[in-house]
Design an enzyme around this catalytic site. Structure first.
Site, PDB file in Angstrom:
ATOM      1  N   ARG A  87       0.826  -1.207   0.000  1.00 53.01           N
ATOM      2  CA  ARG A  87       0.000   0.000   0.000  1.00 53.01           C
ATOM      3  C   ARG A  87       0.862   1.259   0.000  1.00 53.01           C
ATOM      4  O   ARG A  87       0.946   1.971  -0.986  1.00 53.01           O
ATOM      5  CB  ARG A  87      -0.948  -0.027   1.216  1.00 53.01           C
ATOM      6  N   ASP A  88       1.565   1.515   1.068  1.00 54.01           N
ATOM      7  CA  ASP A  88       2.338   2.750   1.190  1.00 54.01           C
ATOM      8  C   ASP A  88       3.515   2.772   0.219  1.00 54.01           C
ATOM      9  O   ASP A  88       3.933   3.834  -0.228  1.00 54.01           O
ATOM     10  CB  ASP A  88       2.839   2.901   2.632  1.00 54.01           C
ATOM     11  N   HIS A 141       6.359   4.590  12.577  1.00 53.25           N
ATOM     12  CA  HIS A 141       6.444   4.545  11.120  1.00 53.25           C
ATOM     13  C   HIS A 141       7.467   5.592  10.685  1.00 53.25           C
ATOM     14  O   HIS A 141       7.168   6.785  10.637  1.00 53.25           O
ATOM     15  CB  HIS A 141       5.055   4.852  10.533  1.00 53.25           C
ATOM     16  N   HIS A 192      10.398   7.233   8.075  1.00 51.12           N
ATOM     17  CA  HIS A 192      10.969   7.367   6.742  1.00 51.12           C
ATOM     18  C   HIS A 192      12.460   7.661   6.904  1.00 51.12           C
ATOM     19  O   HIS A 192      12.873   8.266   7.891  1.00 51.12           O
ATOM     20  CB  HIS A 192      10.269   8.469   5.955  1.00 51.12           C
ATOM     21  N   CYS A 203       6.135   9.841   0.072  1.00 49.11           N
ATOM     22  CA  CYS A 203       4.893  10.576   0.286  1.00 49.11           C
ATOM     23  C   CYS A 203       4.603  11.434  -0.929  1.00 49.11           C
ATOM     24  O   CYS A 203       5.312  12.395  -1.184  1.00 49.11           O
ATOM     25  CB  CYS A 203       4.995  11.459   1.525  1.00 49.11           C
ATOM     26  N   ASN A 231      10.358   4.587   2.815  1.00 50.23           N
ATOM     27  CA  ASN A 231      10.101   4.042   4.146  1.00 50.23           C
ATOM     28  C   ASN A 231      11.315   3.275   4.663  1.00 50.23           C
ATOM     29  O   ASN A 231      12.214   2.898   3.899  1.00 50.23           O
ATOM     30  CB  ASN A 231       8.930   3.059   4.071  1.00 50.23           C
TER      31      ASN A 231
END
Length: 342
Positions: free
Chosen positions: A25-26, A218, A220, A251, A260
């Site tokens: 997803r991300d 989470h 980055h 992002c 990430n």
């Protein structure tokens, strides 16, 4: 070359860490090209085969905003769910929730912001407006027996507002938890956090009555701090860490953000510390090498780069990747009004 790190445990760390895999997803939502749905389904399957037990599969955000994930229904229909593996999806509003309920999804996530500017950039709503939007989503999800996680973006810095006060992050995070969410993932969306900042933020949440058992992190890796920040979070008692296989992602609405934390880099560090994850590193590296071939570029993960040089066997077997594929999916506009990034 070493295939696994030498194990030297450290005091004050958990015995086991749950990796919340966000690559499908991300990671894929930030790709410039649309990845074929069969590749996505194979990616999810390979992650489960590698031992990951929480794999965020997709998002029900309006395809106008995230066309890379416009195939959410088709993907979930293709995924063969493995017993013991959770496949959460991102849901922005009640229309997105309706779609997930129709597909038998058991775990969802909502996504908030710690700053007013990013809430408007990412959700097209104010902070108060976003809470109003999420309130019925969480209530209905819980009524239907779903687990609900909350993401909170811009917890360490915002490209428009600059440093974000810790008290402001705690205030917005507790508002999301008070809706009925079981877990809050604290996002360093642009990767500016440092270990001391992480410790201070987690301490502030503890003082507000939110212990580490309700929190995830989470990170980055924009400034190379993701692993150091993770270690600080583990020392504070956090046992759930978000990561993306191969380090893919970023992002789309905060251009200073890079990838990430790579799942392989995280597993390497935790293995060296004697912390259990249940993940087979070799299988995971092979998956990321294969995915890099599908995406047409090398993996940003340092561990993938190092281990793939010694054993490039992660490439897809002959015939697994359709030859000459040119991704083309047209977004079907039918519901949500949100964009997304934690």
């Amino acid at each position: 070359m070493m295939r696994m790190p030498f194990e030297v445990p450290m005091d004050g760390l958990p015995d086991r860490v749950t990796i919340y895999e966000v690559g499908p997803r991300d990671g894929l939502q930030n790709e410039s090209a649309i990845v074929p749905v069969e590749v996505k389904a194979r990616f999810v399957a390979r992650l489960a085969e590698a031992g990951l037990t929480t794999i965020e599969a997709t998002s029900f955000v309006h395809p106008k905003w995230i066309p890379q994930l416009a195939d959410a229904e088709e993907l979930l229909g293709r995924v063969e769910r493995v017993p013991g593996v959770r496949y959460p999806v991102l849901v922005p509003n009640e229309r997105g929730l309706d779609r997930t309920l129709a597909l038998g999804v058991t775990d969802i996530a909502i996504f908030g912001s710690a700053t007013e500017t990013f809430a408007r950039q990412n959700l097209n709503r104010s902070l108060d407006g976003s809470i109003e939007m999420f309130t019925p989503v969480v209530a209905r999800a819980r009524e239907n027996g779903l687990d609900v996680r909350a993401y909170l973006s811009m917890c360490f810095g915002d490209p428009w507002e600059g440093p974000v006060p810790i008290a402001q992050v705690v205030r917005q995070g507790t508002r999301l938890l008070d809706l009925g969410c079981s877990q809050l993932s604290l996002g360093d969306t642009i990767g500016v956090g440092t270990p001391g900042h992480v410790t201070a933020l987690l301490s502030a949440f503890a003082q507000a009555g939110v212990g580490p058992e309700r929190l995830a992190v989470h990170f980055h890796d924009t400034y190379g701090q993701a692993l150091a920040n993770t270690l600080s979070a583990l020392r504070a008692g956090v046992t759930v860490v978000d990561a993306s296989a191969g380090g893919i992602g970023g992002c789309p609405y905060a251009k200073s953000a890079t990838g990430n934390l790579a799942t392989e880099d995280l597993v390497w560090m935790l293995s060296g510390l004697g912390v259990e994850t249940g993940v087979d590193l070799g299988s995971l590296v092979a998956t990321s090498v294969w995915l890099a071939g599908e995406l047409g570029r090398p993996s940003p993960s340092r561990v993938v780069q190092a281990l793939a040089k010694e054993d490039p066997a992660g490439e897809a077997p002959a015939g697994e990747r359709p030859a000459g594929r040119s991704p083309s999916d047209e977004a079907q506009a039918d519901e949500a009004t949100a964009t997304v990034e934690e």
